[in-house]
Design a protein around this motif. Structure first.
Motif, PDB file in Angstrom:
ATOM      1  N   ALA A   1      -4.645  12.551  -0.071  1.00 39.34           N
ATOM      2  CA  ALA A   1      -6.021  11.952   0.258  1.00 39.34           C
ATOM      3  C   ALA A   1      -6.106  11.152   1.575  1.00 39.34           C
ATOM      4  O   ALA A   1      -6.902  11.176   2.385  1.00 39.34           O
ATOM      5  CB  ALA A   1      -6.492  10.908  -0.708  1.00 39.34           C
ATOM      6  N   LEU A   2      -4.746  10.326   1.863  1.00 33.45           N
ATOM      7  CA  LEU A   2      -4.650   9.528   3.039  1.00 33.45           C
ATOM      8  C   LEU A   2      -4.698  10.467   4.201  1.00 33.45           C
ATOM      9  O   LEU A   2      -5.196  10.324   5.295  1.00 33.45           O
ATOM     10  CB  LEU A   2      -3.366   8.710   3.094  1.00 33.45           C
ATOM     11  CG  LEU A   2      -3.287   7.728   4.420  1.00 33.45           C
ATOM     12  CD1 LEU A   2      -4.369   6.659   4.413  1.00 33.45           C
ATOM     13  CD2 LEU A   2      -1.964   7.111   4.039  1.00 33.45           C
ATOM     14  N   GLY A   3      -4.005  11.796   3.946  1.00 30.68           N
ATOM     15  CA  GLY A   3      -3.808  12.690   5.046  1.00 30.68           C
ATOM     16  C   GLY A   3      -5.260  13.263   5.565  1.00 30.68           C
ATOM     17  O   GLY A   3      -5.429  13.726   6.773  1.00 30.68           O
ATOM     18  N   ARG A   4      -5.891  13.736   4.608  1.00 35.72           N
ATOM     19  CA  ARG A   4      -7.583  14.105   4.924  1.00 35.72           C
ATOM     20  C   ARG A   4      -8.250  13.032   5.635  1.00 35.72           C
ATOM     21  O   ARG A   4      -9.084  13.514   6.525  1.00 35.72           O
ATOM     22  CB  ARG A   4      -8.148  14.463   3.687  1.00 35.72           C
ATOM     23  CG  ARG A   4      -7.730  15.686   2.933  1.00 35.72           C
ATOM     24  CD  ARG A   4      -8.609  15.989   1.648  1.00 35.72           C
ATOM     25  NE  ARG A   4      -8.592  15.021   0.588  1.00 35.72           N
ATOM     26  CZ  ARG A   4      -7.993  14.823  -0.285  1.00 35.72           C
ATOM     27  NH1 ARG A   4      -6.902  16.013  -0.707  1.00 35.72           N
ATOM     28  NH2 ARG A   4      -7.941  14.184  -1.293  1.00 35.72           N
TER      29      ARG A   4
ATOM     30  N   ALA B   1     -10.309   2.578  -1.699  1.00 36.91           N
ATOM     31  CA  ALA B   1     -10.029   1.444  -1.473  1.00 36.91           C
ATOM     32  C   ALA B   1      -8.503   1.272  -0.863  1.00 36.91           C
ATOM     33  O   ALA B   1      -8.277   0.580  -0.038  1.00 36.91           O
ATOM     34  CB  ALA B   1     -10.133   0.401  -2.570  1.00 36.91           C
ATOM     35  N   LEU B   2      -7.820   1.897  -1.656  1.00 35.66           N
ATOM     36  CA  LEU B   2      -6.292   1.808  -1.244  1.00 35.66           C
ATOM     37  C   LEU B   2      -6.004   2.585   0.010  1.00 35.66           C
ATOM     38  O   LEU B   2      -5.312   1.665   0.953  1.00 35.66           O
ATOM     39  CB  LEU B   2      -5.362   2.192  -2.584  1.00 35.66           C
ATOM     40  CG  LEU B   2      -3.895   2.069  -2.283  1.00 35.66           C
ATOM     41  CD1 LEU B   2      -3.423   0.853  -2.095  1.00 35.66           C
ATOM     42  CD2 LEU B   2      -3.230   3.002  -3.356  1.00 35.66           C
ATOM     43  N   SER B   3      -6.470   3.772   0.123  1.00 38.59           N
ATOM     44  CA  SER B   3      -6.303   4.343   1.552  1.00 38.59           C
ATOM     45  C   SER B   3      -6.893   3.408   2.683  1.00 38.59           C
ATOM     46  O   SER B   3      -6.357   3.351   3.846  1.00 38.59           O
ATOM     47  CB  SER B   3      -6.888   5.598   1.585  1.00 38.59           C
ATOM     48  OG  SER B   3      -6.232   6.386   0.607  1.00 38.59           O
TER      49      SER B   3
ATOM     50  N   CYS C   1       0.730  -1.276   0.120  1.00 38.19           N
ATOM     51  CA  CYS C   1       0.085   0.002   0.015  1.00 38.19           C
ATOM     52  C   CYS C   1       0.686   1.168  -0.172  1.00 38.19           C
ATOM     53  O   CYS C   1       0.453   2.234  -0.682  1.00 38.19           O
ATOM     54  CB  CYS C   1      -1.015  -0.067   1.185  1.00 38.19           C
ATOM     55  SG  CYS C   1      -2.123  -1.304   1.267  1.00 38.19           S
ATOM     56  N   VAL C   2       1.946   1.286   0.729  1.00 44.37           N
ATOM     57  CA  VAL C   2       2.828   2.407   0.864  1.00 44.37           C
ATOM     58  C   VAL C   2       3.420   2.832  -0.461  1.00 44.37           C
ATOM     59  O   VAL C   2       3.292   3.863  -1.110  1.00 44.37           O
ATOM     60  CB  VAL C   2       4.126   1.967   1.841  1.00 44.37           C
ATOM     61  CG1 VAL C   2       5.127   3.191   1.746  1.00 44.37           C
ATOM     62  CG2 VAL C   2       3.279   2.238   3.175  1.00 44.37           C
ATOM     63  N   ILE C   3       3.890   1.630  -1.126  1.00 39.23           N
ATOM     64  CA  ILE C   3       4.464   1.948  -2.579  1.00 39.23           C
ATOM     65  C   ILE C   3       3.542   2.317  -3.663  1.00 39.23           C
ATOM     66  O   ILE C   3       3.548   3.007  -4.296  1.00 39.23           O
ATOM     67  CB  ILE C   3       5.096   0.341  -3.181  1.00 39.23           C
ATOM     68  CG1 ILE C   3       6.087   0.141  -2.218  1.00 39.23           C
ATOM     69  CG2 ILE C   3       5.335   0.308  -4.581  1.00 39.23           C
ATOM     70  CD1 ILE C   3       6.809  -1.322  -2.412  1.00 39.23           C
ATOM     71  N   ALA C   4       2.296   1.639  -3.531  1.00 34.58           N
ATOM     72  CA  ALA C   4       1.133   1.949  -4.535  1.00 34.58           C
ATOM     73  C   ALA C   4       0.609   3.550  -4.296  1.00 34.58           C
ATOM     74  O   ALA C   4       0.248   4.317  -5.214  1.00 34.58           O
ATOM     75  CB  ALA C   4       0.052   1.159  -4.067  1.00 34.58           C
ATOM     76  N   ILE C   5       0.732   3.865  -2.929  1.00 36.90           N
ATOM     77  CA  ILE C   5       0.201   5.287  -2.678  1.00 36.90           C
ATOM     78  C   ILE C   5       1.203   6.253  -3.360  1.00 36.90           C
ATOM     79  O   ILE C   5       0.874   7.455  -3.757  1.00 36.90           O
ATOM     80  CB  ILE C   5      -0.218   5.584  -1.236  1.00 36.90           C
ATOM     81  CG1 ILE C   5      -1.425   4.623  -0.587  1.00 36.90           C
ATOM     82  CG2 ILE C   5      -0.250   6.879  -0.842  1.00 36.90           C
ATOM     83  CD1 ILE C   5      -1.598   4.636   0.726  1.00 36.90           C
TER      84      ILE C   5
END
Length: 317
Positions: free
Chosen positions: A70-73, A185-187, A58-62
């Motif tokens: 988006a993850l920060g929000r 989905a990814l986040s 997930c870290v690599i994909a993000i």
């Protein structure tokens, strides 16, 4: 412009979405073969690597998709953080029970859990969301209850693996429903597995101190397969998320039966697990319940399609 041309732009996303859903359920259905290939790794070690390597993926994909903003929000919203933690606990229970079942010769019982899952989802809609069931839905729940009763009487014990898988994934779906589209989905997968990092790390320490870590001890092929656990976990989830944004839910719902059917076939035909008469009767009752539930869903979709001012495919893109 012909009617076919006019329908093309809408039809294409539905076809693509259906293909995504098909591949996702196909991969999930083949999971027993992948996880059995990870032996001699035990279920506790595999689930720990599955969590940690999914976080890495997930870290690599993000990073590649530039999704950190988006993850920060999401992280700044306590409600979403709490729900993602709850979703993480539920998916951890589901993964752990599934791996224990698969690696200890209970693939057929695990498949029963995913056959029952759609019925559990309907039941949770009544008990938690206070939805009203139609008569065919009540009939499906009745057949499912009869199936569990037959299996309990025949075996003399509860099918705990099936029930834990069905209810853990059912509640997971309920939590994801409460989260809604505000978390992609990814986040969502990144947050759910990130909460589990301390648990997974602790499990690896415990496995190392007891039976020993198997990475690098069972050959290069085994090590590569085990290190693919993050990709194997994340890819079908992301395909499924892409499918639900494109294909009608009725199509996605019908395709979901591919997963437990494949698992059942693998357990019975390839792994030669025991299938006594009472288990066949129990499965037959579950299949009847699913047929009833499918017919009810198709009727509901048709009624929505025929209702004035309602276009059930208007939002599939």
């Amino acid at each position: 412009m012909t009617q076919q041309d006019a329908g093309g732009p809408r039809a294409r996303p539905a076809v693509v979405g259906g293909a995504y859903a098909f591949v996702a359920y196909l991969l999930w259905g083949l999971f027993p073969l992948y996880f059995i290939a990870l032996l001699p790794s035990g279920p506790w070690e595999v689930v720990a690597w599955r969590v940690l390597l999914t976080v890495v993926f997930c870290v690599i994909a993000i990073s590649v998709m530039r999704g950190w903003s988006a993850l920060g929000r999401i992280v700044r919203q306590p409600r979403l953080l709490g729900l993602s933690a709850l979703a993480g606990v539920l998916i951890f229970v589901n993964w752990t029970v599934y791996l224990i079942a698969t690696l200890t010769g209970h693939v057929i019982e695990a498949s029963l859990g995913y056959f029952i899952n759609p019925i559990v989802t309907v039941l949770l809609g009544v008990l938690v969301l206070h939805e009203r069931l139609r008569r065919l839905q009540w009939a499906a729940i009745g057949f499912a209850a009869a199936a569990v009763t037959v299996i309990v009487i025949g075996y003399g014990k509860m099918p705990w693996i099936s029930l834990l898988l069905a209810f853990s994934f059912g509640f997971y779906g309920l939590v994801k429903n409460r989260i809604g589209p505000s978390v992609d989905a990814l986040s969502g997968l990144a947050l759910e597995t990130a909460w589990l990092i301390p648990v997974a790390a602790g499990m690896l320490i415990w496995v190392s101190a007891t039976t020993g870590i198997t990475v690098g001890t069972a050959g290069i092929g085994h090590g590569v397969l085990l290190l693919m656990a993050g990709v194997v976990t994340a890819v079908p989830l992301l395909l499924f998320a892409a499918a639900t944004r494109r294909a009608p839910l009725s199509l996605v719902g019908l395709l979901q039966f591919l997963n437990p059917i494949l698992q059942f076939v693998i357990g019975a035909a390839i792994l030669h697990e025991d299938m006594p008469l009472e288990r066949w009767i129990g499965f037959a009752l579950v299949w009847v319940a699913l047929i009833v539930l499918t017919i009810d869903s198709l009727i509901a979709v048709r009624r929505a399609h025929d209702a004035p001012g309602i276009n059930p495919v208007a939002d599939i893109t």
